[in-house]
Design an enzyme around this catalytic site. Sequence first.
Site, mmCIF file in Angstrom:
data_model
loop_
_atom_site.group_PDB
_atom_site.id
_atom_site.type_symbol
_atom_site.label_atom_id
_atom_site.label_comp_id
_atom_site.label_asym_id
_atom_site.label_seq_id
_atom_site.Cartn_x
_atom_site.Cartn_y
_atom_site.Cartn_z
ATOM 1 N N TYR A 103 0.818 -1.216 0.000
ATOM 2 C CA TYR A 103 0.000 0.000 0.000
ATOM 3 C C TYR A 103 0.854 1.269 0.000
ATOM 4 C CZ TYR A 103 -4.084 -2.871 0.192
ATOM 5 O OH TYR A 103 -5.048 -3.782 -0.148
ATOM 6 N N ARG B 57 1.547 1.866 -3.625
ATOM 7 C CA ARG B 57 0.361 2.396 -4.307
ATOM 8 C C ARG B 57 0.100 3.847 -3.911
ATOM 9 N NH1 ARG B 57 -4.825 -1.011 -3.807
ATOM 10 N NH2 ARG B 57 -5.387 0.371 -5.521
ATOM 11 N N GLN C 247 -15.768 2.469 -5.513
ATOM 12 C CA GLN C 247 -15.009 1.320 -4.995
ATOM 13 C C GLN C 247 -13.519 1.647 -4.994
ATOM 14 O OE1 GLN C 247 -17.346 -1.058 -8.165
ATOM 15 N NE2 GLN C 247 -16.470 -2.590 -6.835
ATOM 16 N N ASP D 47 -8.340 5.473 -4.507
ATOM 17 C CA ASP D 47 -7.572 6.674 -4.855
ATOM 18 C C ASP D 47 -8.410 7.916 -4.550
ATOM 19 O OD1 ASP D 47 -9.172 7.496 -7.286
ATOM 20 O OD2 ASP D 47 -8.536 5.506 -7.945
ATOM 21 N N HIS E 173 -14.731 1.405 -0.191
ATOM 22 C CA HIS E 173 -13.610 0.504 0.094
ATOM 23 C C HIS E 173 -12.437 1.208 0.782
ATOM 24 C CE1 HIS E 173 -15.046 -2.599 -3.132
ATOM 25 N NE2 HIS E 173 -15.678 -2.712 -1.996
ATOM 26 N N GLY F 13 -17.370 1.733 -15.146
ATOM 27 C CA GLY F 13 -16.029 1.168 -15.020
ATOM 28 C C GLY F 13 -15.949 0.000 -14.059
ATOM 29 N N SER G 170 -17.745 -4.170 -13.526
ATOM 30 C CA SER G 170 -18.619 -5.145 -14.157
ATOM 31 C C SER G 170 -19.999 -5.132 -13.507
ATOM 32 C CB SER G 170 -18.030 -6.551 -14.034
ATOM 33 O OG SER G 170 -18.999 -7.482 -14.458
ATOM 34 N N GLU H 261 -16.501 -2.640 -22.175
ATOM 35 C CA GLU H 261 -17.289 -3.596 -22.943
ATOM 36 C C GLU H 261 -18.556 -3.907 -22.167
ATOM 37 O OE1 GLU H 261 -14.253 -7.146 -21.667
ATOM 38 O OE2 GLU H 261 -13.764 -5.719 -23.236
ATOM 39 N N ALA I 33 -14.878 5.743 -19.972
ATOM 40 C CA ALA I 33 -15.593 6.724 -19.157
ATOM 41 C C ALA I 33 -15.139 8.137 -19.527
ATOM 42 C CB ALA I 33 -15.343 6.453 -17.681
#
Length: 247
Positions: free
Chosen positions: A67, A70, A102, A105, A120, A186, A188, A214, A230
């Site tokens: 982390y 990131r 979700q 960032d 999250h 962005g 599923s 998709e 997006a």
Amino acid sequence: MKSEATRIYEALGDSGKVTVLTGAGISAESGISTFRDSGGLWEQYEIEDVATPEAYAVNPSLVQGFYNTRRAHLGTVQPNDGHRALARLEELLGDRFTLVTQNVDDLHDRAGSRRLLHMHGELYKARCAGCGVVVEWRDDISLDDRCESCSASMRPHIVWFGETPFYMEKEIPDACSDCAVFFSIGTSGMVYPANTLALKVKAAGGFCVEVNLEKTTDSGIFDLQLEGKAGETLPLLVTELENLTRS
Ligand SMILES: [Zn+2]
């Protein structure tokens, strides 16, 4: 045939609310990689080794390091036109707008979104493993960092696999049963949480829109499926909604 924006505008009406759910896809367009990418920042890691409470218990320094990397990377990327379009939509709708993300960032924050729920958690926050206090945190978190209140260790303010997402008791379900239009962007539409949130919207009579690179297999949940980035789809859509609102 009516334009997609017109269908959304009609579903929204004069006082309807919008709830948006965003996932990794919108941040990927800014250069943030995910577990699913190959060749990315995450390739050397397995989810179960770095993103579970069990992993943190067994090897806290590996998890903190993951982390920390990131968090440092986040300072090198910028919001894209998709993030900015959602901030414009919030400007247009005010309190009729809720954004659920979700993503951990801060790209929505930096683009100007304020009615925002990080389900999250957030990379730029740390949480005390003891008393649970949450504090802003920009630098690396080390095993020596201690809570100022109770001296327990600090962990990333991230919901790991197996932990319960934030705001699921009230805010997010309310925003779904209360909205006229729901966007899944962005992420599923077939998998949790998009599928369960969209079902909640449908049950309350709302209109569900999917924006994804998709089309996820037509599950019958979405009234409208928009294929594309997006960062390209949302600016056009929001401009049309702005024009319809003003006309
Ligand atoms: Zn504490």
